[in-house]
Design a protein around this motif. Structure first.
Motif, PDB file in Angstrom:
ATOM      1  N   UNK A 251       0.821  -1.199   0.000  1.00 53.81           N
ATOM      2  CA  UNK A 251       0.000   0.000   0.000  1.00 53.81           C
ATOM      3  C   UNK A 251       0.858   1.253   0.000  1.00 53.81           C
ATOM      4  N   UNK A 252       1.998   1.160   0.688  1.00 56.96           N
ATOM      5  CA  UNK A 252       2.832   2.344   0.862  1.00 56.96           C
ATOM      6  C   UNK A 252       3.345   2.876  -0.464  1.00 56.96           C
ATOM      7  N   UNK A 255       0.532   4.881  -2.158  1.00 57.35           N
ATOM      8  CA  UNK A 255       0.325   6.173  -1.513  1.00 57.35           C
ATOM      9  C   UNK A 255       1.478   7.116  -1.851  1.00 57.35           C
ATOM     10  N   UNK A 297      -8.266  -0.702  -0.808  1.00 60.17           N
ATOM     11  CA  UNK A 297      -9.140   0.025   0.103  1.00 60.17           C
ATOM     12  C   UNK A 297      -8.327   0.756   1.180  1.00 60.17           C
ATOM     13  N   UNK A 298      -7.271   0.121   1.680  1.00 67.66           N
ATOM     14  CA  UNK A 298      -6.428   0.796   2.687  1.00 67.66           C
ATOM     15  C   UNK A 298      -5.830   2.064   2.102  1.00 67.66           C
ATOM     16  N   UNK A 301      -8.455   4.896   1.933  1.00 63.71           N
ATOM     17  CA  UNK A 301      -8.678   5.577   3.209  1.00 63.71           C
ATOM     18  C   UNK A 301      -7.463   6.419   3.557  1.00 63.71           C
ATOM     19  N   UNK A 302      -6.282   5.827   3.341  1.00 60.79           N
ATOM     20  CA  UNK A 302      -5.060   6.542   3.710  1.00 60.79           C
ATOM     21  C   UNK A 302      -4.900   7.823   2.906  1.00 60.79           C
ATOM     22  N   UNK A 305      -7.439  10.653   3.833  1.00 61.51           N
ATOM     23  CA  UNK A 305      -7.183  11.353   5.086  1.00 61.51           C
ATOM     24  C   UNK A 305      -5.812  12.002   5.122  1.00 61.51           C
ATOM     25  N   UNK A 532      -7.985  -5.624   5.857  1.00 61.11           N
ATOM     26  CA  UNK A 532      -9.110  -6.206   6.575  1.00 61.11           C
ATOM     27  C   UNK A 532     -10.394  -5.423   6.356  1.00 61.11           C
ATOM     28  N   UNK A 533     -10.295  -4.245   5.770  1.00 62.55           N
ATOM     29  CA  UNK A 533     -11.459  -3.385   5.637  1.00 62.55           C
ATOM     30  C   UNK A 533     -12.026  -3.456   4.224  1.00 62.55           C
TER      31      UNK A 533
ATOM     32  N   UNK B 252      -8.888  13.958  10.605  1.00 64.26           N
ATOM     33  CA  UNK B 252      -7.677  14.678  10.235  1.00 64.26           C
ATOM     34  C   UNK B 252      -6.968  15.262  11.447  1.00 64.26           C
ATOM     35  N   UNK B 301      -6.074   3.146  10.092  1.00 61.69           N
ATOM     36  CA  UNK B 301      -5.542   2.756   8.783  1.00 61.69           C
ATOM     37  C   UNK B 301      -4.654   3.858   8.237  1.00 61.69           C
ATOM     38  N   UNK B 302      -5.128   5.101   8.380  1.00 67.37           N
ATOM     39  CA  UNK B 302      -4.375   6.219   7.824  1.00 67.37           C
ATOM     40  C   UNK B 302      -3.012   6.359   8.485  1.00 67.37           C
ATOM     41  N   UNK B 309       4.568   5.118   4.813  1.00 67.27           N
ATOM     42  CA  UNK B 309       4.878   5.765   3.536  1.00 67.27           C
ATOM     43  C   UNK B 309       5.932   6.852   3.711  1.00 67.27           C
ATOM     44  N   UNK B 536     -14.900  -3.942  11.218  1.00 67.56           N
ATOM     45  CA  UNK B 536     -13.885  -4.935  11.536  1.00 67.56           C
ATOM     46  C   UNK B 536     -13.253  -4.657  12.885  1.00 67.56           C
TER      47      UNK B 536
END
Lengths: 544, 544
Positions: A251-252, A255, A297-298, A301-302, A305, A532-533, B252, B301-302, B309, B536
Motif C-alpha cells: 500500500x505504501x 500512496x 481500500x487501505x 482511506x489513507x 485522510x 481487513x477493511x 484529520x 488505517x491512515x 509511507x 472490523x
C-alpha cells in the motif's frame, strides 16, 4: 541523539553551532503551537464566530506578543518567512486536496460562472484597485511608486485567497457558494499570471482590440495547458498504478506514488511557467476520479485522510505564521513616526478591495443570470452579497507577494515600501479576522439552512448547458447519497428532469467506453483484497 | 502559477531569480527520480540480490553520471546535502515508524542482548577502529590527525546504520535477527552521544574505575531520560486524544496530532541534548500501544500507512541522494593524484569495520548464551555470523557525520580531510552495495526458511527473564495470529508453557488496571463509528 553527536563532533572545531540550537528551540515551539492550534480549534469548533484559521491567527499573535516581551522588543519571529516555503511546500497540498475532495458535479455545473468570476472578475478588480491607489497615493506622502508598483498592488489585492476561502466556506453546507468562490480563487491564479505577463509585454498606454485579443488568447493558452498538464499527470498515475498493480505488494508504494505524482504536477507547471495551482487542482480531480479507484481500500482511506491532514496542517501553519509575523518589530519601526499614514493606506486598500470586488460580483452575476432560464438556478441578490463578502479575505498569498515586491534588493528601507508592508499585514489581519468572523453569521442570516438546502437542490435540476465536461456517474450517486441530508425524492426528481443528451451524457459515454477501461476507475478495476477493511464498497474520497 | 506571478513581480526589480529556476528544475528531477525508484523497486521486488535501497543508490549513481556528462564534469549535484535535512526531517519519520510497527514482544524479550550489543558493543567497535586507524594512518602519508579526529573516525564507523538495517532485514521473515540488529542500531545512538561526551570531558590517558562508572552512569542517565521523554510524549498524545475524543469531529485532527506529537518528541530530545532516536522510537512504541487504539478506524488505517509511507519516502530519498552525491567531482579532484592512498584508506576502514564488529558480536553472543538455559533460545554460531554481517552496512548517517567532521571551517582543502570524505563515500557505497546485496542470499543460505521459522518459534517458549517490561497481550495475540504462518499448535504450546509470574505478568496487571483505563488502548475505548470500515475489529498497526 545523532545531532548532538554531530554537535560533539563539531565542537572539536572552532565553529560551535549556536544558531542551530536557536532553530531547534524555534521548531519545538512551532510544533507545540501547531498542537495547541489543533486542540483549541477542536474545543472552539461549536463557536459560531471562530474558525480554525482565526484561532491559529490569534495564537500566532499572542505568541508574537510573548516573544516580543521576552526578547525586550527585539524580535517576534520564530521562523523566517520564505516565499519558497509557502509556494513550494505549503500551497500545493492545500490546492491538491481541494481538487481531490471537491464535488466535481457542482464544480463543473458552474464552470462558466466560475470562469467569468475568475478571469474577467480579477481583471476588473485589479483595474479598480490600481486606479484607486494611483489616485489616492498621490495625495498621501508615501514615497515614489511607478505604474508597475501600482499594478502590482492591484494584483496583490485583487486575488481571492483560496486558502482563506477553504477555511470559511463549507462544501457540505453551501456547495454552490463554495464552488463559485473557491473555483474563482483557483482560476484567478491563471489570470494573475496572464495579467502580469500582459503588463510586461504590452504598451499599457495604447490598449486596443488586438491587445485584448492577445490577452484573451494568452489566458486560454495558459488555462488549457495548465489543465492538460494536471489531467495528464493524473492519468499517468492512474495508468501506472493500474498496470503495475502496486497493491499486490504494498500500500505504501501506491500512496507514495500518488503523493509524488501530485507534487510533480505542481512542480512541472512551475517549471514550464504555467499555473501550478490550476494544474495541481485538476490533477487532484483526475486522481479522485481514476487513480483513487485503482488502489486498495487501505490506500483509499489513507490517501483521503492523508491529503486532508497535510492540507489542514499547511493551512494552520500558514495562519499561525501570519499571526506571528504580523508583530515583527522591524517593519513597524520605520512607520511608527506616521501611524496615521499607515492607517490611511490600510483603510484605502480595504475600501478599494470591497469596491473592486463589488464591481465584478454584481454585474457578472447579472450577466450569468441572463443566460439561465430556470428561476431556481439564478444567483439571487442575497447570494451575490454572500459571494461578494466571502471573497474579501486576503491572507498568506497577499503577504508573500507583498514581501516579494516590497522587500527586495535593498529597497526595504524606503519609507513607501515599509508602509506597503505594514499596510498589507493590517489588511490581511483585518480582513481575515473581521470578514472571516462575520462570514459564518452572515451566511446563516442571509441563507438560513432551508434556503441553503434549496439553493443546493436547485442545482439538481438542469445541467443542460455546455459547462459540464467532466461530470461523472459516481459524483451523481454521491450527490444523491444520504450523507448530505438531501431529501431523496427531490434528487430523484432532479434525476428524472435531467436531459440526457448533454455534454455530460457524451462524457459519460466516452468515460465508460474508453477512459475507464484504460485508466481504471469505479467499477473498472478488479477487486483487490489486501486489507481487513476490504468488505465495504468503495466510496468517493469527497464523501465524508 | 503564483510563483511565476512572483517572478513577474520580481522582474520589475533588477535581481532576476535565476537560481530559483535551477532549484525548480532540480526539485522536478528529484521528484521524478523518486517516482522512478518506486516503480523500479516494485518491478525488481522478486529479485534476490536487489532491494529498494540498492535500486535507489544505483539510480542516484546513474543520474550523477548523466549530470556529470551534461555539465561537462562540473557538477553531479541536484540538491545540496545538508545534515539538517537529514537529521531534522528525514531520520525522525524512519525511526518513529520503526518503533510504531516493531513487534513489541520480540523487542522486549531480547532487551538485555540488545542493550549489550548497543552499548558495550559500540564501545568495543569504536575502540578497535580508533586503535586501528591510529596505527595505520601514521604509516600512510595523509595529513595530520589528532586523537579527536581518530576517535571521531571510530565513532563514525562504529555506529550501525538503522536505516540500512531496516532495508535489508525483514521483520516477518527473521524477527529475532531484526530485533537484535535494529535494536542495537537504536541503542547505539545513545552510546555514541555518551562516548562523545566522555571523550570531551575525561582525560583519556588516565582511564580508571571512576571514569568507567561515570561513563556507565551517563549512559543510563541518557538512556532512561530519553526513553521517559518518548514514553511521556506518547502517553500525553494518548490521553489528549482519549479525553477530547477528536474522532467525533474529524479524523484529520487525530492524524495531525499524532504526527506532530511524534515529531515533537524527537525535537524535544534534540533540545535537551538527549538521544532523539531513542525518544522517538519509544514514542512510536507507546503510540502503537495506546494512542493508536483511541482513534477511529479510519485514523488507524491512515496513520499506519502514512507513517510507513513517509518512512519509505525518507529512506528512498536518502539512498538516492547518497548515490547522487557520491560522484561530486570536487571531492574526488583533490585525491585524484593519489588514488592508491584513497583505496588503501577505504580498504583499511572496511577491514577495521569488520574486525570491530566481530570483536563484539561473537564474545557478547557467547556471554548472552551463558545466561540462557534453554538451548533453543541461544544465539547459535550461524546466527552470530548473520548478526555480524547484517550490521556491517554504513550509510547516510556515516556520510552526514563525516561531512560534518571533515568539511567544516575551511578545512575542506586539507588533503587528509578530502581523503577521509572520499573514503567514507567509498566505504558507504561498497558496504551498502556488496554487504547489502549479499545479506539476503546469506540469510537464505545460513538460515533457511525452516531454520528461520524454528528460531522464530523458539522465542515463543520462555519469556522468563527480567527483560520484558512492556510486553502486552495484543502483541501476543498478534504473535500467535495466523498472519505470520506460524503453526497454531506450537504457539499454543508456547502459551501454555509460558510462566505467568514474570515481569510480563505484572506489567499486564498494571497495564490493565491502571494504564489502559487512563490512557486508553485495546478494549478500553468506546466503539467509535465514523468510517464505513468500522465493522472490523481493530488490528495492531504492526500486523501487516
Amino acid at each position: 541523539m545523532m545531532a548532538s553527536l554531530l554537535d560533539s563532533v563539531v565542537s572539536y572545531l572552532p565553529s560551535v553551532s549556536a544558531s542551530d540550537h536557536a532553530s531547534v528551540v524555534a521548531l519545538n515551539l512551532f510544533v507545540a503551537l501547531l498542537c495547541a492550534c489543533i486542540v483549541l480549534g477542536h474545543l472552539l469548533e461549536e463557536n459560531r464566530w471562530m474558525n480554525e484559521s482565526i484561532t491559529a491567527l490569534l495564537i500566532g499573535l499572542a505568541t508574537g506578543v510573548v516573544i516580543l516581551l521576552i526578547s525586550n522588543g527585539k524580535s517576534s519571529h520564530l521562523l523566517v518567512f520564505s516565499e519558497d516555503l509557502f509556494f513550494i511546500y505549503l500551497l500545493p497540498p492545500i490546492i491538491f486536496n481541494a481538487g481531490f475532495q471537491v464535488k466535481k458535479k457542482q464544480f463543473f455545473r458552474n464552470f462558466v460562472t466560475i470562469m467569468l468570476f475568475g478571469a474577467i472578475g480579477t481583471v476588473i478588480s485589479c483595474t479598480v484597485i490600481t486606479l484607486g491607489v494611483t489616485q489616492f497615493f498621490k495625495k498621501l506622502d508615501i514615497g515614489t511608486f511607478d505604474l508597475g508598483d501600482y499594478l502590482a498592488i492591484g494584483a496583490i489585492f485583487a486575488a481571492t485567497d483560496s486558502v482563506c476561502t477553504l477555511q470559511v466556506l463549507n462544501q457540505d453546507e453551501t456547495p454552490l457558494l463554495y464552488s463559485l468562490v473557491f473555483g474563482e480563487g483557483v482560476v484567478n491564479d491563471a489570470t494573475s499570471v496572464v495579467v502580469f505577463n500582459a503588463i510586461q509585454s504590452f504598451d499599457l498606454t495604447h490598449l486596443n482590440h488586438e491587445a485584448a485579443f492577445q490577452f484573451l488568447g494568452n489566458f486560454f493558452y495558459l488555462f488549457v495547458l495548465s489543465t492538460l498538464l494536471g489531467v495528464a499527470t493524473g492519468l499517468i498515475s492512474a495508468y501506472v498504478i493500474k498496470k503495475l498493480y502496486f497493491g499486490r505488494h504494498s500500500t505504501d508504494r501506491e500512496v507514495a506514488l500518488m503523493m509524488l505524482m501530485a507534487y510533480l504536477s505542481y512542480m512541472l507547471a512551475e517549471l514550464f511557467d504555467l499555473s501550478g495551482i490550476l494544474t495541481v487542482f485538476f490533477c487532484g480531480i483526475v486522481m479522485s476520479h481514476y487513480t483513487w479507484h485503482n488502489v486498495t481500500e487501505s490506500s483509499r482511506i489513507t490517501t483521503k485522510h492523508t491529503f486532508a491532514t497535510l492540507s489542514f496542517l499547511a493551512e494552520t501553519f500558514i495562519f499561525l505564521y501570519v499571526g506571528m509575523d504580523a508583530l515583527d518589530i522591524d517593519k513597524w519601526r520605520s512607520v511608527s513616526d506616521s501611524p496615521g499614514t499607515s492607517v490611511a493606506v490600510s483603510s484605502i486598500l480595504i475600501g478599494l478591495l470591497m469596491l473592486g470586488r463589488a464591481a465584478f460580483v454584481f454585474p457578472l452575476s447579472f450577466l450569468s443570470n441572463l443566460a439561465k432560464k430556470n428561476q431556481s438556478e439564478k444567483i439571487d441578490f442575497k447570494m451575490q452579497v454572500v459571494i461578494w463578502w466571502s471573497g474579501l479575505m486576503r491572507g498568506a498569498v497577499s503577504m508573500a507577494l507583498a514581501y516579494n515586491k516590497f522587500t527586495r534588493a535593498g529597497k526595504t528601507d524606503l519609507r513607501g515600501n515599509a508602509i506597503m508592508i505594514t499596510s498589507t499585514i493590517t489588511v490581511c489581519l483585518f480582513s481575515t479576522m473581521v470578514f472571516g468572523m462575520l462570514t459564518k453569521p452572515l451566511i446563516r442570516f442571509l441563507l438560513p439552512h432551508q434556503k441553503a438546502t434549496t439553493s443546493f437542490l436547485s442545482d439538481g435540476h438542469t445541467p443542460k448547458s455546455i459547462q459540464i465536461p467532466l461530470i461523472d456517474q459516481d459524483s451523481f450517486i454521491e450527490f444523491t447519497g444520504n450523507n448530505h441530508n438531501v431529501p431523496r425524492p427531490n434528487s430523484i426528481r432532479g434525476f428524472l428532469t435531467r436531459p440526457t443528451r448533454t455534454v455530460h451524457y457524451y462524457w459519460r459515454q466516452f468515460d465508460d467506453s474508453f477512459m475507464r477501461p484504460v485508466f481504471g476507475g469505479r467499477g473498472f478495476v478488479p477487486f483487490v483484497p489486501g486489507s481487513p477493511t476490504e468488505r465495504d464498497p468503495p466510496t468517493d474520497p469527497s464523501s465524508v
